[in-house]
Design an enzyme around this catalytic site. Sequence first.
Site, PDB file in Angstrom:
ATOM      1  N   ASP A  50      -1.779   6.092  -2.794  1.00  0.00           N
ATOM      2  CA  ASP A  50      -1.537   5.093  -2.046  1.00  0.00           C
ATOM      3  C   ASP A  50      -1.155   3.399  -3.214  1.00  0.00           C
ATOM      4  O   ASP A  50      -1.671   3.926  -4.505  1.00  0.00           O
ATOM      5  CB  ASP A  50      -2.910   4.396  -1.691  1.00  0.00           C
ATOM      6  CG  ASP A  50      -3.530   4.208  -0.273  1.00  0.00           C
ATOM      7  OD1 ASP A  50      -3.073   5.255   0.680  1.00  0.00           O
ATOM      8  OD2 ASP A  50      -4.056   3.871   0.318  1.00  0.00           O
ATOM      9  N   ARG A  71     -16.675  -6.624 -11.098  1.00  0.00           N
ATOM     10  CA  ARG A  71     -15.957  -4.549 -10.717  1.00  0.00           C
ATOM     11  C   ARG A  71     -15.841  -4.316 -12.480  1.00  0.00           C
ATOM     12  O   ARG A  71     -14.271  -4.645 -12.781  1.00  0.00           O
ATOM     13  CB  ARG A  71     -14.946  -4.637  -9.995  1.00  0.00           C
ATOM     14  CG  ARG A  71     -15.486  -4.349  -8.753  1.00  0.00           C
ATOM     15  CD  ARG A  71     -14.249  -4.863  -7.937  1.00  0.00           C
ATOM     16  NE  ARG A  71     -14.649  -4.126  -6.358  1.00  0.00           N
ATOM     17  CZ  ARG A  71     -13.788  -4.881  -5.037  1.00  0.00           C
ATOM     18  NH1 ARG A  71     -11.998  -5.230  -5.224  1.00  0.00           N
ATOM     19  NH2 ARG A  71     -14.207  -5.193  -4.221  1.00  0.00           N
ATOM     20  N   CYS A  79      -0.774  -7.838  -0.972  1.00  0.00           N
ATOM     21  CA  CYS A  79      -1.484  -6.407  -0.327  1.00  0.00           C
ATOM     22  C   CYS A  79       0.422  -6.368   0.379  1.00  0.00           C
ATOM     23  O   CYS A  79       1.059  -5.840   1.009  1.00  0.00           O
ATOM     24  CB  CYS A  79      -1.752  -6.675   0.550  1.00  0.00           C
ATOM     25  SG  CYS A  79      -3.440  -6.147  -0.341  1.00  0.00           S
ATOM     26  N   HIS A 130      -7.385   0.541  -3.687  1.00  0.00           N
ATOM     27  CA  HIS A 130      -6.305  -0.332  -4.446  1.00  0.00           C
ATOM     28  C   HIS A 130      -6.668  -1.372  -5.334  1.00  0.00           C
ATOM     29  O   HIS A 130      -7.782  -1.838  -5.582  1.00  0.00           O
ATOM     30  CB  HIS A 130      -5.843  -1.583  -3.149  1.00  0.00           C
ATOM     31  CG  HIS A 130      -5.396  -0.906  -1.536  1.00  0.00           C
ATOM     32  ND1 HIS A 130      -5.681  -0.931  -0.815  1.00  0.00           N
ATOM     33  CD2 HIS A 130      -4.996   1.390  -2.055  1.00  0.00           C
ATOM     34  CE1 HIS A 130      -4.812  -0.187   0.282  1.00  0.00           C
ATOM     35  NE2 HIS A 130      -4.579   1.353  -0.732  1.00  0.00           N
ATOM     36  N   ASP A 137       0.748  -1.029  -0.146  1.00  0.00           N
ATOM     37  CA  ASP A 137       0.396  -0.001   0.405  1.00  0.00           C
ATOM     38  C   ASP A 137       0.863   1.110   0.115  1.00  0.00           C
ATOM     39  O   ASP A 137       0.459   1.799  -0.136  1.00  0.00           O
ATOM     40  CB  ASP A 137      -0.774  -0.068   1.902  1.00  0.00           C
ATOM     41  CG  ASP A 137      -2.165  -0.954   1.352  1.00  0.00           C
ATOM     42  OD1 ASP A 137      -1.974  -2.043   0.689  1.00  0.00           O
ATOM     43  OD2 ASP A 137      -2.471  -1.384   2.344  1.00  0.00           O
ATOM     44  N   SER A 191     -11.485  -5.524   4.356  1.00  0.00           N
ATOM     45  CA  SER A 191     -11.724  -5.558   2.860  1.00  0.00           C
ATOM     46  C   SER A 191     -12.873  -6.366   2.967  1.00  0.00           C
ATOM     47  O   SER A 191     -13.266  -6.899   2.938  1.00  0.00           O
ATOM     48  CB  SER A 191     -10.348  -7.041   2.645  1.00  0.00           C
ATOM     49  OG  SER A 191      -8.718  -5.709   3.066  1.00  0.00           O
ATOM     50  N   SER A 192     -12.496  -6.507   0.895  1.00  0.00           N
ATOM     51  CA  SER A 192     -13.993  -7.515   0.117  1.00  0.00           C
ATOM     52  C   SER A 192     -13.513  -8.703  -0.107  1.00  0.00           C
ATOM     53  O   SER A 192     -12.431  -9.421   0.293  1.00  0.00           O
ATOM     54  CB  SER A 192     -14.385  -6.969  -0.293  1.00  0.00           C
ATOM     55  OG  SER A 192     -13.231  -7.403  -1.637  1.00  0.00           O
ATOM     56  N   ASP A 222      -5.834  -4.514  -6.304  1.00  0.00           N
ATOM     57  CA  ASP A 222      -5.244  -5.378  -6.752  1.00  0.00           C
ATOM     58  C   ASP A 222      -6.202  -7.193  -5.908  1.00  0.00           C
ATOM     59  O   ASP A 222      -5.656  -7.613  -5.457  1.00  0.00           O
ATOM     60  CB  ASP A 222      -3.724  -6.280  -5.950  1.00  0.00           C
ATOM     61  CG  ASP A 222      -3.923  -5.372  -4.704  1.00  0.00           C
ATOM     62  OD1 ASP A 222      -4.776  -4.483  -4.817  1.00  0.00           O
ATOM     63  OD2 ASP A 222      -2.774  -5.400  -3.985  1.00  0.00           O
TER      64      ASP A 222
HETATM   65  N1  ABU Z   1      -6.510  -3.422   0.575  1.00  0.00           N
HETATM   66  C1  ABU Z   1      -7.379  -4.444  -0.592  1.00  0.00           C
HETATM   67  C2  ABU Z   1      -8.584  -4.809  -0.473  1.00  0.00           C
HETATM   68  C3  ABU Z   1      -9.313  -4.152  -1.544  1.00  0.00           C
HETATM   69  C4  ABU Z   1     -10.911  -4.522  -1.577  1.00  0.00           C
HETATM   70  O1  ABU Z   1     -11.878  -4.631  -0.172  1.00  0.00           O
HETATM   71  O2  ABU Z   1     -11.282  -5.054  -2.548  1.00  0.00           O
END
Ligand code: ABU
Length: 382
Positions: free
Chosen positions: A204, A274, A363, A255, A118, A310-311, A257
């Site tokens: 970031d 997405r 990450c 982010h 990050d 995070s997701s 990734d």
């Molecule tokens: N730090 C990555 C989080 C991305 C997401 O929650 O999809």
Amino acid sequence: MTIGSTENRAILVNSWNEWDDLEEIIVGIADYACFEPTEPGNHPQLRDKKLAEIMSFPTGPKKQKTTDKANEELAGLVALLESQGVIVRRPEVYDFRQSLKTPYFEVVNQYCNVCPRDVMITFGNEIVEATMSRRGRFFEYLPYRKLVYEYWDSDPTVVWTAAPKPTMSDEMYREDFWAWSLEERFASMHNFEFCVTQSEVIFDAADCSRFGRDIFVQESMTTNRKGIQWLKRHLEPKGFRVHAVHFPLDFFPSHIDCTFVPLRPGLVLTNPERPILAEEEKIFRDSGWEFIFAPQPTSNNDEMPLFCQSSKWLSMNVLSISPEKVIIEEREKPLQALLEKHGFEVFTIPFRNVFEFGGSLHCATWDIRRKGDCEDYFPALN
Ligand code: ABU
């Protein structure tokens, strides 16, 4: 172009993309990690909605047991990387329990340095420290400074840049963002206005994805248009091309990734929920890139760890150790099958205890050196 050849020099820092053969990497560390503070750029939430009605998001240090479990899994990643011949380095331990008071803001505690991705990024022989976007992460570059000095002192070709630190004053944020309903978010999804305003340069490092000469930067809650402009003006004179990218169905983007993950030349793992904007997708299609959809993660959003922000798409936060080898989280069997079908050797390790510290395998790392030079993977842009 001034970027290019790695011939005839003892190279310590050299990484142009996310997939070339990995030689040296930094893996984060969980010591003294705290709960991320509530601040204008971040309103952390408990995953369990019922619990959230009677309990607020905690502050202060995480439990020692939680930190120990994360450190165990990070040690497992280190062992796997070393077994593959990769040199692994670790940041310094830093006391994130300290509160901060600057001329513009105060926070009760800071966060952690589990996720170097990050904060730090390598563009060829250059190390860049990102501006960062959240108050609790203002000083997160510090645990990496000793390593940076070591690379910079030992290799005279290493370039080191600290991007301008923003004030993180109230004016930098749009706090009503957190109260927008999903309908409001949907209605404004093409404006790409999030919790940070456009008043200062903000990015970031994890919003950038490196494809050799081409760098794709996501506009998000953690990177604004001025941040992308700064990267453009900084990198383009060196021969890079910097492209802003957008994923309008991601209402809380932060982010790139977990959304758009290059695996090898010509192949990107993409998030089926997405999609990238059509005109931006064209850049890839015109140069012959193929997209494969990540399968649904094995946990849905409600099943993620209680304090994880995070997701569920941490499932696709994979780390490539070469164009043929990739490390993924052990529960993600459908992803493993997909990657194997596409010819990858897939290594699996447990990593879910790291999730509440900000991310998964990509990450938690920052690559310093990969074999290979700067290549142009987008001939149609020439
Ligand atoms: N730090 C990555 C989080 C991305 C997401 O929650 O999809």
